[in-house]
Design a protein around this motif. Sequence first.
Motif, PDB file in Angstrom:
ATOM      1  N   ALA A  77      37.407  30.308  46.243  1.00  0.00           N
ATOM      2  CA  ALA A  77      38.953  29.530  46.738  1.00  0.00           C
ATOM      3  C   ALA A  77      39.678  31.506  46.370  1.00  0.00           C
ATOM      4  O   ALA A  77      40.062  32.174  45.752  1.00  0.00           O
ATOM      5  CB  ALA A  77      39.254  28.939  45.200  1.00  0.00           C
ATOM      6  N   PRO A  78      40.453  31.193  48.224  1.00  0.00           N
ATOM      7  CA  PRO A  78      41.386  32.398  48.647  1.00  0.00           C
ATOM      8  C   PRO A  78      42.513  32.594  47.435  1.00  0.00           C
ATOM      9  O   PRO A  78      43.862  33.407  47.199  1.00  0.00           O
ATOM     10  CB  PRO A  78      42.076  31.907  49.460  1.00  0.00           C
ATOM     11  CG  PRO A  78      41.278  30.779  50.296  1.00  0.00           C
ATOM     12  CD  PRO A  78      40.392  30.443  49.310  1.00  0.00           C
ATOM     13  N   ALA A  79      43.247  30.629  47.023  1.00  0.00           N
ATOM     14  CA  ALA A  79      43.987  30.673  45.719  1.00  0.00           C
ATOM     15  C   ALA A  79      44.326  31.608  44.621  1.00  0.00           C
ATOM     16  O   ALA A  79      44.601  32.258  44.286  1.00  0.00           O
ATOM     17  CB  ALA A  79      43.944  29.585  45.401  1.00  0.00           C
ATOM     18  N   ARG A  80      42.490  32.146  44.631  1.00  0.00           N
ATOM     19  CA  ARG A  80      42.321  32.546  43.540  1.00  0.00           C
ATOM     20  C   ARG A  80      43.056  34.377  43.640  1.00  0.00           C
ATOM     21  O   ARG A  80      43.126  35.242  42.344  1.00  0.00           O
ATOM     22  CB  ARG A  80      40.642  32.856  42.667  1.00  0.00           C
ATOM     23  CG  ARG A  80      40.076  31.784  42.350  1.00  0.00           C
ATOM     24  CD  ARG A  80      40.346  30.834  40.879  1.00  0.00           C
ATOM     25  NE  ARG A  80      40.174  32.317  40.119  1.00  0.00           N
ATOM     26  CZ  ARG A  80      38.714  31.926  39.578  1.00  0.00           C
ATOM     27  NH1 ARG A  80      37.674  31.650  39.669  1.00  0.00           N
ATOM     28  NH2 ARG A  80      38.572  33.581  38.631  1.00  0.00           N
ATOM     29  N   LEU A  81      42.710  34.785  44.299  1.00  0.00           N
ATOM     30  CA  LEU A  81      43.084  36.251  44.905  1.00  0.00           C
ATOM     31  C   LEU A  81      44.740  36.277  44.719  1.00  0.00           C
ATOM     32  O   LEU A  81      45.438  37.262  44.111  1.00  0.00           O
ATOM     33  CB  LEU A  81      42.942  36.174  46.487  1.00  0.00           C
ATOM     34  CG  LEU A  81      41.738  36.299  47.395  1.00  0.00           C
ATOM     35  CD1 LEU A  81      41.715  36.537  48.278  1.00  0.00           C
ATOM     36  CD2 LEU A  81      40.457  37.691  47.057  1.00  0.00           C
ATOM     37  N   PHE A  82      45.374  35.495  43.736  1.00  0.00           N
ATOM     38  CA  PHE A  82      46.695  35.341  44.449  1.00  0.00           C
ATOM     39  C   PHE A  82      47.603  34.575  42.799  1.00  0.00           C
ATOM     40  O   PHE A  82      48.097  34.833  42.323  1.00  0.00           O
ATOM     41  CB  PHE A  82      47.616  34.365  44.823  1.00  0.00           C
ATOM     42  CG  PHE A  82      47.193  34.943  46.786  1.00  0.00           C
ATOM     43  CD1 PHE A  82      47.940  35.716  46.954  1.00  0.00           C
ATOM     44  CD2 PHE A  82      46.201  34.136  47.245  1.00  0.00           C
ATOM     45  CE1 PHE A  82      48.077  36.246  48.930  1.00  0.00           C
ATOM     46  CE2 PHE A  82      45.791  34.769  48.761  1.00  0.00           C
ATOM     47  CZ  PHE A  82      46.348  35.814  49.197  1.00  0.00           C
ATOM     48  N   GLU A  83      46.470  34.643  41.412  1.00  0.00           N
ATOM     49  CA  GLU A  83      46.813  34.671  40.777  1.00  0.00           C
ATOM     50  C   GLU A  83      46.747  35.927  40.019  1.00  0.00           C
ATOM     51  O   GLU A  83      46.843  36.756  40.049  1.00  0.00           O
ATOM     52  CB  GLU A  83      45.751  34.042  39.919  1.00  0.00           C
ATOM     53  CG  GLU A  83      44.625  33.107  40.303  1.00  0.00           C
ATOM     54  CD  GLU A  83      43.712  31.678  39.701  1.00  0.00           C
ATOM     55  OE1 GLU A  83      42.911  32.775  38.403  1.00  0.00           O
ATOM     56  OE2 GLU A  83      43.820  30.975  39.776  1.00  0.00           O
TER      57      GLU A  83
END
Length: 378
Positions: A77-83
Amino acid sequence: MTSTRYRSPAVRRLAEVVDRVAPRDPERWDGRERVPGAGGVPVRVSQARARQLRMVVGMFDRAVGRPEVAGGSVLRAPARLFEAETLDGFWSLAVAGELRHRAEDRGRELPLASQRVVLDCVALLGAVAAPGVPLYLPVLPQPVLKPTVTPRSLEALYRGMVDLAGAGPLSRDGTALSYEDRARLLAMVAILLDAAPRSGELAAMRLDDLAVDEVAVGVRRRQQKAPANRAEEIATLARVHPETARSVLLGAVERVSEATRQRVLAAITELGPAPEVEWYELREGSRVAVRRWLEVREGLVAGIGGGRSGLWVTLQSSKAGPAGVTLRPQGLRQGFARGVTALNWVMAGSYGWEPLPTTVEQIRRSTSVVPLEEPPER
């Protein structure tokens, strides 16, 4: 590079998001999706920002799989890159220069200006690709500005400019400024002194940005003075740090209080939209310098059949094409620095001459200019 060539599923999906807001296909450009702008108002990204976003996607791709980045290439998920944990690893690699595109450049630390570009792109991508993930971004120090030119030096420069514009070829110890090179350089300096454009604004000038009889010049401020690029002005008005203003402008509202956010939004409203073109009067000496350049320019452009609208053109054949091709921003900066370096050398020792800075920015920040209230006749 298409999204299918990225190693991580998360990066491939991030590339697909970027392709919606900054498509490579020219036919889709006008229909590109909007992104959150100042105060959350939807805006469309510029061509320059589109290139920067694709650059940062490439940096994410080079970061996945590295031990510093949690989850590595298995992230989906691309959201994981911004954790926070993943982004911390990405940022440390980026600052260290380990994510540069060219392998031979890796390991050279990113300059502060480049770090700010990457940070702004990460904030924008996070808002679009991971809207539910709180972004914890570093606060960058303010850049140390290079020294400017003193008012006395500016006056001496202006007084000597008209004489230089009409003088013969300048040379000293093998270093020479041709008539064409000198005409272009002095016209640029004249406009800098009277209108204070940034280098990109200077490069973007067209013939129709000059008023009748060269009495005034128009500077297109829209891109540089858009709200997202007016953080210092907004911060001064709202009485907050520029980084706080940028956080609100980029939608990272979890980093500021609601009261602070409202102050920043009120400052944005009070400043209002910047005009697309600001007009500045050119002094008589500046008009002389600009007219001499226009004469030189006409001959250069005639050699390639005319039809060019850019004010600044090349003086000789180069990778960009034959002499008379419109200068791009990088070419203008390089030509300006080269011309000023030569001018400083050949003028060294002349009465009243002090070496000029070799960057447009240093001279621009030395001047204080006020736009005309009404546009002149064009």
